[in-house]
Design a protein around this motif. Structure first.
Motif, PDB file in Angstrom:
ATOM      1  N   LEU A 274      40.269  38.254   1.683  1.00 33.96           N
ATOM      2  CA  LEU A 274      41.501  39.038   1.619  1.00 33.96           C
ATOM      3  C   LEU A 274      41.733  39.825   2.908  1.00 33.96           C
ATOM      4  CD1 LEU A 274      41.281  40.374  -2.052  1.00 33.96           C
ATOM      5  CD2 LEU A 274      42.729  38.537  -1.176  1.00 33.96           C
ATOM      6  N   LEU A 275      40.665  40.398   3.458  1.00 33.68           N
ATOM      7  CA  LEU A 275      40.793  41.150   4.705  1.00 33.68           C
ATOM      8  C   LEU A 275      41.215  40.240   5.855  1.00 33.68           C
ATOM      9  CD1 LEU A 275      37.683  43.513   4.484  1.00 33.68           C
ATOM     10  CD2 LEU A 275      40.086  44.180   4.341  1.00 33.68           C
ATOM     11  N   LEU A 276      40.667  39.027   5.893  1.00 33.29           N
ATOM     12  CA  LEU A 276      41.042  38.088   6.946  1.00 33.29           C
ATOM     13  C   LEU A 276      42.507  37.678   6.829  1.00 33.29           C
ATOM     14  CD1 LEU A 276      37.848  35.845   6.996  1.00 33.29           C
ATOM     15  CD2 LEU A 276      38.694  37.235   8.906  1.00 33.29           C
ATOM     16  N   ILE A 277      42.967  37.459   5.606  1.00 33.02           N
ATOM     17  CA  ILE A 277      44.371  37.071   5.416  1.00 33.02           C
ATOM     18  C   ILE A 277      45.302  38.216   5.799  1.00 33.02           C
ATOM     19  CG2 ILE A 277      46.080  36.454   3.660  1.00 33.02           C
ATOM     20  CD1 ILE A 277      43.809  34.915   2.236  1.00 33.02           C
ATOM     21  N   ILE A 278      44.932  39.450   5.413  1.00 34.19           N
ATOM     22  CA  ILE A 278      45.732  40.620   5.801  1.00 34.19           C
ATOM     23  C   ILE A 278      45.745  40.756   7.321  1.00 34.19           C
ATOM     24  CG2 ILE A 278      45.826  43.146   5.724  1.00 34.19           C
ATOM     25  CD1 ILE A 278      44.706  42.945   2.866  1.00 34.19           C
ATOM     26  N   GLY A 279      44.577  40.532   7.950  1.00 32.38           N
ATOM     27  CA  GLY A 279      44.512  40.593   9.406  1.00 32.38           C
ATOM     28  C   GLY A 279      45.379  39.535  10.058  1.00 32.38           C
ATOM     29  N   ALA A 280      45.432  38.339   9.455  1.00 26.84           N
ATOM     30  CA  ALA A 280      46.277  37.269  10.004  1.00 26.84           C
ATOM     31  C   ALA A 280      47.749  37.647   9.928  1.00 26.84           C
ATOM     32  CB  ALA A 280      46.008  35.976   9.236  1.00 26.84           C
ATOM     33  N   VAL A 281      48.139  38.277   8.816  1.00 28.90           N
ATOM     34  CA  VAL A 281      49.533  38.721   8.680  1.00 28.90           C
ATOM     35  C   VAL A 281      49.871  39.759   9.752  1.00 28.90           C
ATOM     36  CG1 VAL A 281      51.153  39.931   7.171  1.00 28.90           C
ATOM     37  CG2 VAL A 281      49.625  38.193   6.221  1.00 28.90           C
ATOM     38  N   TRP A 282      48.943  40.688   9.969  1.00 30.96           N
ATOM     39  CA  TRP A 282      49.160  41.713  10.987  1.00 30.96           C
ATOM     40  C   TRP A 282      49.285  41.103  12.387  1.00 30.96           C
ATOM     41  CZ3 TRP A 282      50.801  46.328  11.925  1.00 30.96           C
ATOM     42  CH2 TRP A 282      50.408  47.013  13.075  1.00 30.96           C
ATOM     43  N   MET A 283      48.462  40.112  12.682  1.00 28.83           N
ATOM     44  CA  MET A 283      48.553  39.441  13.976  1.00 28.83           C
ATOM     45  C   MET A 283      49.872  38.690  14.112  1.00 28.83           C
ATOM     46  SD  MET A 283      44.682  37.950  14.355  1.00 28.83           S
ATOM     47  CE  MET A 283      43.259  39.047  14.327  1.00 28.83           C
ATOM     48  N   ALA A 284      50.337  38.105  13.006  1.00 28.59           N
ATOM     49  CA  ALA A 284      51.616  37.392  13.041  1.00 28.59           C
ATOM     50  C   ALA A 284      52.766  38.354  13.299  1.00 28.59           C
ATOM     51  CB  ALA A 284      51.831  36.632  11.739  1.00 28.59           C
ATOM     52  N   VAL A 285      52.707  39.540  12.691  1.00 30.49           N
ATOM     53  CA  VAL A 285      53.742  40.557  12.920  1.00 30.49           C
ATOM     54  C   VAL A 285      53.783  40.945  14.397  1.00 30.49           C
ATOM     55  CG1 VAL A 285      54.382  42.949  12.434  1.00 30.49           C
ATOM     56  CG2 VAL A 285      53.709  41.442  10.566  1.00 30.49           C
ATOM     57  N   ARG A 286      52.604  40.974  15.026  1.00 31.39           N
ATOM     58  CA  ARG A 286      52.520  41.327  16.446  1.00 31.39           C
ATOM     59  C   ARG A 286      52.692  40.101  17.349  1.00 31.39           C
ATOM     60  NH1 ARG A 286      47.462  45.164  17.495  1.00 31.39           N
ATOM     61  NH2 ARG A 286      48.679  45.518  19.391  1.00 31.39           N
ATOM     62  N   LYS A 287      53.039  38.963  16.726  1.00 28.71           N
ATOM     63  CA  LYS A 287      53.350  37.715  17.429  1.00 28.71           C
ATOM     64  C   LYS A 287      52.151  37.145  18.192  1.00 28.71           C
ATOM     65  CE  LYS A 287      58.272  38.765  17.811  1.00 28.71           C
ATOM     66  NZ  LYS A 287      59.449  38.888  18.706  1.00 28.71           N
ATOM     67  N   LYS A 288      50.970  37.362  17.653  1.00 28.67           N
ATOM     68  CA  LYS A 288      49.773  36.727  18.200  1.00 28.67           C
ATOM     69  C   LYS A 288      49.495  35.491  17.357  1.00 28.67           C
ATOM     70  CE  LYS A 288      47.741  41.021  19.959  1.00 28.67           C
ATOM     71  NZ  LYS A 288      46.547  41.921  19.952  1.00 28.67           N
ATOM     72  N   TRP A 289      50.258  34.465  17.589  1.00 28.31           N
ATOM     73  CA  TRP A 289      50.309  33.329  16.673  1.00 28.31           C
ATOM     74  C   TRP A 289      48.999  32.548  16.628  1.00 28.31           C
ATOM     75  CZ3 TRP A 289      54.170  34.430  13.863  1.00 28.31           C
ATOM     76  CH2 TRP A 289      55.354  34.962  14.398  1.00 28.31           C
ATOM     77  N   ILE A 290      48.389  32.308  17.761  1.00 30.84           N
ATOM     78  CA  ILE A 290      47.154  31.519  17.773  1.00 30.84           C
ATOM     79  C   ILE A 290      46.051  32.262  17.022  1.00 30.84           C
ATOM     80  CG2 ILE A 290      45.358  30.539  19.240  1.00 30.84           C
ATOM     81  CD1 ILE A 290      47.472  30.042  21.371  1.00 30.84           C
ATOM     82  N   SER A 291      45.895  33.562  17.305  1.00 30.00           N
ATOM     83  CA  SER A 291      44.881  34.357  16.604  1.00 30.00           C
ATOM     84  C   SER A 291      45.159  34.409  15.114  1.00 30.00           C
ATOM     85  CB  SER A 291      44.851  35.777  17.182  1.00 30.00           C
ATOM     86  OG  SER A 291      44.503  35.765  18.543  1.00 30.00           O
ATOM     87  N   ALA A 292      46.438  34.506  14.755  1.00 29.77           N
ATOM     88  CA  ALA A 292      46.811  34.563  13.340  1.00 29.77           C
ATOM     89  C   ALA A 292      46.442  33.272  12.618  1.00 29.77           C
ATOM     90  CB  ALA A 292      48.300  34.840  13.200  1.00 29.77           C
TER      91      ALA A 292
END
Length: 421
Positions: free
Chosen positions: A343-361
């Protein structure tokens, strides 16, 4: 009016850490959010052990030596000396603490354990500050020297003495524990109700007031004490300046060698205190190998905390908690934490997507999906995974926090007296 001194001499004030710093209010919200997510996982998995009073009490006990080692690392590195020798200084603390403790009492053991670690710190300072030996090489040498010295001394000091052996000391009397009457029972009862969030907070607070060693209180007090000394006193300003710009500090009259020596000796003393905690409080005897890498994990906690006491305490608490899973319901609890991690990883991926870090997300969400599949496809995890959990968490946390870290600028760099001239 600006004087010549103001223009020509460098400032003693260390540079402020770069990047935005999290406010206390935001930090508390993050902690509350993490606890709420943990509560959801507890309810879904029915793994009540992940936040009960006993688990939290054990986690606190295991976090203390890690935190003390990390605090020792912070003192040294704020003065510009990398202290890889924390592991060896903890080993000296465990041995000298138990050696003195079984003969003259546990509090004497604590004091001698601190002195044993400080001796290792003095040796590290002598080699790195006076002779400018590479800090990593010196630290590793101290670790090896401490291990060899205690292995040689143990048969001489312990064997045939009140049940001791070549690898174990005689037992040391207890320092004593305290429990807050009334409050401890109330929090335990509230924790047993299994309510969302409230019971988990009760478990966390209950671990802080149930069967707590007096030495634990001292260790906790050292966290704000270190912050006050290093960030609110002239002594702390000079010491930190030695880790940021020793040439500038020397040009303003600071005895850089003296402050580095003081910092590294205090560093060794704190690591020795952590070692004494292991051989007097966590276990009432010295046992060869009982440090088990906690010096290195303490160093990792310090890095995770961005060379700040508060962040260090959070890191030590996290590593202490994962280490406690080995002792209480390990397989079941670690299996539940797989869901929390996913769950933490998925939340982190969403946060990275919001910041437009697509590859990391994308990478993060894939890893989160794999962890979730691991949880869904199994009922328990192997014991080897349980044992490795604290070390895996150490690597993951350091990897995720690497982008926001800012070490003292002159940390680990060679320095010779008179460079400013």
């Amino acid at each position: 009016m600006t004087t010549a001194t103001d223009v020509n001499q460098p400032s003693l004030q260390p540079a402020a850490p770069g990047g935005r710093r999290m406010s206390l209010a935001v930090l508390m919200l993050v902690i509350a959010g993490g606890l709420a997510l943990t509560s959801i996982v507890r309810i879904i998995t029915d793994a009540n052990g992940i936040t009960n009073v006993s688990q939290m009490s054990t986690a606190l006990q295991l976090a203390v030596p890690i935190g003390l080692a990390g605090l020792g690392g912070l003192w040294a590195e704020r003065a510009g000396v990398v202290n890889i020798g924390l592991e060896g200084m903890m080993i000296l603390g465990t041995w000298f603490g138990a050696w003195a403790g079984f003969q003259w009492g546990p509090w004497t053991g604590v004091v001698i354990g601190i002195l044993g670690g400080a001796l290792g710190g003095l040796l590290h300072a002598f080699v790195t500050v006076t002779f400018n030996v590479n800090h990593i090489v010196s630290g590793v040498a101290i670790n090896i020297l401490a291990l060899g010295a205690t292995r040689y001394l143990s048969p001489l000091a312990f064997e045939g003495n009140q049940g001791g052996s070549a690898k174990q000391s005689p037992p040391v009397d207890s320092l004593g524990h305290f429990t807050v009457p009334g409050l401890s029972d109330w929090l335990r009862d509230l924790n047993n109700e299994g309510w969302f969030f409230i019971s988990d907070v009760a478990g966390l607070l209950g671990g802080l007031v149930t069967n707590v060693s007096w030495l634990t209180l001292i260790a906790i007090a050292l966290i704000p004490g270190t912050w006050w000394v290093l960030w609110r006193t002239a002594f702390g300003l000079r010491l930190r300046s030695c880790g940021e710009n020793p040439v500038a500090a020397e040009s303003l009259g600071v005895n850089v060698y003296k402050y580095k020596y003081i910092a590294v000796i205090i560093s060794g003393g704190l690591a020795g205190l952590g070692g004494a905690f292991l051989s007097i409080v966590a276990n009432p005897f010295y046992l060869e190998g009982q440090v088990s890498g906690r010096g290195y994990i303490g160093l990792a906690a310090m890095i995770f905390g961005n060379w700040m006491p508060g962040g260090l305490a959070l890191g030590a608490g996290l590593f202490g908690y994962t280490d406690s899973l080995n002792l209480r319901g390990g397989s079941e609890n670690v299996h539940a934490l797989l869901l929390l991690g996913a769950l933490l990883l998925i939340i982190g991926a969403v946060w990275m997507a919001v910041r437009k870090k697509w590859i990391s997300a994308v990478i993060t969400v894939v890893i989160g999906a794999l962890v979730l599949a691991w949880y869904a496809g199994t009922n328990e995890v192997p014991n080897q995974v349980v044992s490795a959990t604290p070390y895996v968490i150490t690597l993951v946390v350091l990897a995720l926090s690497a982008q926001r870290l800012r070490m003292p600028k002159a940390d680990g760099l060679p320095y010779r007296k008179g460079q400013s001239t």
